[in-house]
Design a protein around this motif. Structure first.
Motif, PDB file in Angstrom:
ATOM      1  N   SER A 150      36.736  15.800  34.227  1.00  0.00           N
ATOM      2  CA  SER A 150      35.818  15.398  33.168  1.00  0.00           C
ATOM      3  C   SER A 150      36.215  16.122  31.897  1.00  0.00           C
ATOM      4  O   SER A 150      37.085  17.000  31.895  1.00  0.00           O
ATOM      5  CB  SER A 150      34.368  15.725  33.536  1.00  0.00           C
ATOM      6  N   THR A 151      35.560  15.751  30.821  1.00  0.00           N
ATOM      7  CA  THR A 151      35.835  16.386  29.526  1.00  0.00           C
ATOM      8  C   THR A 151      34.887  17.543  29.248  1.00  0.00           C
ATOM      9  O   THR A 151      34.947  18.138  28.171  1.00  0.00           O
ATOM     10  CB  THR A 151      35.699  15.345  28.404  1.00  0.00           C
ATOM     11  N   ARG A 152      34.035  17.872  30.199  1.00  0.00           N
ATOM     12  CA  ARG A 152      33.089  18.961  29.978  1.00  0.00           C
ATOM     13  C   ARG A 152      33.818  20.303  29.959  1.00  0.00           C
ATOM     14  O   ARG A 152      34.751  20.536  30.721  1.00  0.00           O
ATOM     15  CB  ARG A 152      32.011  18.964  31.054  1.00  0.00           C
ATOM     16  N   THR A 153      33.351  21.167  29.091  1.00  0.00           N
ATOM     17  CA  THR A 153      33.950  22.497  28.978  1.00  0.00           C
ATOM     18  C   THR A 153      33.418  23.412  30.081  1.00  0.00           C
ATOM     19  O   THR A 153      32.439  23.098  30.771  1.00  0.00           O
ATOM     20  CB  THR A 153      33.628  23.115  27.612  1.00  0.00           C
ATOM     21  N   ASP A 154      34.067  24.564  30.215  1.00  0.00           N
ATOM     22  CA  ASP A 154      33.600  25.555  31.186  1.00  0.00           C
ATOM     23  C   ASP A 154      32.155  25.963  30.897  1.00  0.00           C
ATOM     24  O   ASP A 154      31.341  26.117  31.817  1.00  0.00           O
ATOM     25  CB  ASP A 154      34.503  26.792  31.143  1.00  0.00           C
ATOM     26  N   VAL A 155      31.839  26.147  29.620  1.00  0.00           N
ATOM     27  CA  VAL A 155      30.484  26.559  29.243  1.00  0.00           C
ATOM     28  C   VAL A 155      29.474  25.472  29.592  1.00  0.00           C
ATOM     29  O   VAL A 155      28.372  25.762  30.091  1.00  0.00           O
ATOM     30  CB  VAL A 155      30.432  26.900  27.742  1.00  0.00           C
ATOM     31  N   GLU A 156      29.816  24.222  29.359  1.00  0.00           N
ATOM     32  CA  GLU A 156      28.886  23.129  29.660  1.00  0.00           C
ATOM     33  C   GLU A 156      28.613  23.033  31.159  1.00  0.00           C
ATOM     34  O   GLU A 156      27.466  22.799  31.577  1.00  0.00           O
ATOM     35  CB  GLU A 156      29.445  21.814  29.127  1.00  0.00           C
ATOM     36  N   GLY A 193      27.211  16.712  41.402  1.00  0.00           N
ATOM     37  CA  GLY A 193      28.373  17.339  42.022  1.00  0.00           C
ATOM     38  C   GLY A 193      29.400  17.813  41.002  1.00  0.00           C
ATOM     39  O   GLY A 193      29.759  17.077  40.091  1.00  0.00           O
ATOM     40  N   PHE A 194      29.851  19.039  41.148  1.00  0.00           N
ATOM     41  CA  PHE A 194      30.874  19.572  40.247  1.00  0.00           C
ATOM     42  C   PHE A 194      31.498  20.817  40.872  1.00  0.00           C
ATOM     43  O   PHE A 194      30.905  21.471  41.727  1.00  0.00           O
ATOM     44  CB  PHE A 194      30.277  19.925  38.874  1.00  0.00           C
ATOM     45  N   TRP A 195      32.712  21.115  40.419  1.00  0.00           N
ATOM     46  CA  TRP A 195      33.412  22.331  40.823  1.00  0.00           C
ATOM     47  C   TRP A 195      33.115  23.432  39.802  1.00  0.00           C
ATOM     48  O   TRP A 195      33.142  23.190  38.600  1.00  0.00           O
ATOM     49  CB  TRP A 195      34.926  22.111  40.880  1.00  0.00           C
ATOM     50  N   LEU A 196      32.860  24.616  40.297  1.00  0.00           N
ATOM     51  CA  LEU A 196      32.622  25.740  39.392  1.00  0.00           C
ATOM     52  C   LEU A 196      32.892  27.050  40.116  1.00  0.00           C
ATOM     53  O   LEU A 196      32.370  27.286  41.205  1.00  0.00           O
ATOM     54  CB  LEU A 196      31.177  25.739  38.879  1.00  0.00           C
ATOM     55  N   SER A 197      33.708  27.879  39.487  1.00  0.00           N
ATOM     56  CA  SER A 197      33.867  29.270  39.911  1.00  0.00           C
ATOM     57  C   SER A 197      33.377  30.140  38.764  1.00  0.00           C
ATOM     58  O   SER A 197      33.776  29.930  37.607  1.00  0.00           O
ATOM     59  CB  SER A 197      35.333  29.592  40.224  1.00  0.00           C
ATOM     60  N   ALA A 198      32.515  31.085  39.072  1.00  0.00           N
ATOM     61  CA  ALA A 198      31.936  31.924  38.022  1.00  0.00           C
ATOM     62  C   ALA A 198      31.617  33.297  38.589  1.00  0.00           C
ATOM     63  O   ALA A 198      31.307  33.439  39.780  1.00  0.00           O
ATOM     64  CB  ALA A 198      30.671  31.284  37.447  1.00  0.00           C
ATOM     65  N   ALA A 199      31.709  34.288  37.728  1.00  0.00           N
ATOM     66  CA  ALA A 199      31.321  35.656  38.081  1.00  0.00           C
ATOM     67  C   ALA A 199      30.603  36.252  36.883  1.00  0.00           C
ATOM     68  O   ALA A 199      30.951  35.970  35.730  1.00  0.00           O
ATOM     69  CB  ALA A 199      32.540  36.499  38.450  1.00  0.00           C
ATOM     70  N   TYR A 200      29.605  37.077  37.166  1.00  0.00           N
ATOM     71  CA  TYR A 200      28.760  37.626  36.097  1.00  0.00           C
ATOM     72  C   TYR A 200      28.767  39.144  36.173  1.00  0.00           C
ATOM     73  O   TYR A 200      28.434  39.737  37.198  1.00  0.00           O
ATOM     74  CB  TYR A 200      27.333  37.101  36.261  1.00  0.00           C
ATOM     75  N   TYR A 201      29.164  39.774  35.048  1.00  0.00           N
ATOM     76  CA  TYR A 201      29.156  41.232  34.955  1.00  0.00           C
ATOM     77  C   TYR A 201      27.791  41.773  34.541  1.00  0.00           C
ATOM     78  O   TYR A 201      27.523  42.961  34.705  1.00  0.00           O
ATOM     79  CB  TYR A 201      30.187  41.698  33.921  1.00  0.00           C
ATOM     80  N   GLY A 202      26.959  40.924  33.978  1.00  0.00           N
ATOM     81  CA  GLY A 202      25.699  41.374  33.407  1.00  0.00           C
ATOM     82  C   GLY A 202      25.797  41.456  31.897  1.00  0.00           C
ATOM     83  O   GLY A 202      26.881  41.387  31.303  1.00  0.00           O
ATOM     84  N   ASP A 203      24.635  41.575  31.241  1.00  0.00           N
ATOM     85  CA  ASP A 203      24.556  41.694  29.781  1.00  0.00           C
ATOM     86  C   ASP A 203      25.229  40.527  29.067  1.00  0.00           C
ATOM     87  O   ASP A 203      25.822  40.686  27.996  1.00  0.00           O
ATOM     88  CB  ASP A 203      25.168  43.017  29.312  1.00  0.00           C
ATOM     89  N   GLY A 204      25.181  39.336  29.694  1.00  0.00           N
ATOM     90  CA  GLY A 204      25.676  38.132  29.036  1.00  0.00           C
ATOM     91  C   GLY A 204      27.163  37.877  29.158  1.00  0.00           C
ATOM     92  O   GLY A 204      27.675  36.962  28.506  1.00  0.00           O
TER      93      GLY A 204
END
Length: 269
Positions: free
Chosen positions: A118-124, A96-107
């Motif tokens: 938690s101490t986890r970063t957005d990337v993690e 279980g975790f909270w995450l908001s993300a959007a992807y434009y494409g090409d990484g």
């Protein structure tokens, strides 16, 4: 029947970046004191959880549920902001975790996982979402946090940020700030480096400008060949022929020849 314009306008101006919605509890509201309560189909923003837009069921396509309305509004914002996909809210997989993300494409991603304790970063957290199947990675290496770079920014999404292809497009937008500002939302601009590097090294697909037509080469025409020992033709005017002589061109004899109303001296040419 299309969605009410006022409802679409409200979600377009809402500042949460993912633009994702989930169904909310059905509401019965009083529109006319002389009539029964009317049902309202409402949804909730999965980023802030405090924005609850909705519309009277009678103003929506027949039989539209909260889930269907949430999906339609999410798709509308995704198209408006040129995302390939977007996700938001609480995800139960992987503990279980909270995450908001959007992807434009090409990484290129927009990511916010700051709601997690938690101490986890957005990337993690993003990599965990790929690892646990919450999101489907475009590249199987997207489960590795070490392949990303991230820069914390603040975005104002009350109007769409258009024509985004690279991180620099976002950084150059007046709707982006490097420091917290009113009406700006915290977000990490994340790049998956293998795809970003591949895009940078790809050859340009722009059509080259047409080249100017070349000037035709002037052909050098050799002089007419003639048998050896023959003299070149004189440029002096030919002498007039007399009666009985042969014409050097047609080979006929110069003589008196008839016309319609008389005669003339000439050969056949």
């Amino acid at each position: 029947m299309s969605l009410p314009a006022a409802l679409l306008s409200a979600i377009e101006r809402h500042g949460c970046f993912s633009g994702c919605y989930r169904s909310d509890s059905e509401v019965l509201t009083c529109i006319d004191p002389t009539r029964p309560l009317e049902p309202v189909v409402s949804v909730a923003c999965t980023d802030c959880l405090t924005f609850h837009p909705g519309a009277l069921a009678s103003l929506l396509p027949l039989g539209m549920t909260g889930n269907a309305l949430a999906a339609a509004l999410t798709a509308h914002v995704r198209t408006l902001r040129s995302y390939r996909w977007a996700a938001g809210g609480y995800h139960t997989k992987g503990g279980g975790f909270w995450l908001s993300a959007a992807y434009y494409g090409d990484g290129l991603f927009l990511v916010d996982a700051s709601r997690n304790r938690s101490t986890r970063t957005d990337v993690e957290v993003l990599a965990d979402a790929f690892r646990h199947g919450v999101l489907q990675p475009e590249d199987p290496r997207m489960v590795d946090p070490s392949l990303y770079t991230s820069e914390l920014s603040y975005l104002n999404m009350h109007a769409p940020i258009t024509n985004i292809r690279t991180k620099q497009d976002l950084l150059a937008s007046p709707q982006r700030s490097a420091t917290p500002r009113q009406s700006f939302q915290r977000v990490s601009i994340v790049e998956f480096q293998p795809l970003v590097a591949a895009l940078a090294s790809a050859p340009s697909t722009s059509t080259p400008a047409p080249s100017a037509p070349s000037t035709p080469a002037i052909l050098s025409v050799p002089p007419t060949l003639r048998p050896a020992g023959t003299a070149p033709r004189s440029s002096a005017p030919p002498r007039p022929l007399t009666v009985g002589q042969l014409c050097p061109r047609c080979g006929s004899e110069v003589q008196e020849r008839p016309l319609f109303t008389g005669t003339y001296l000439a050969c056949r040419c």
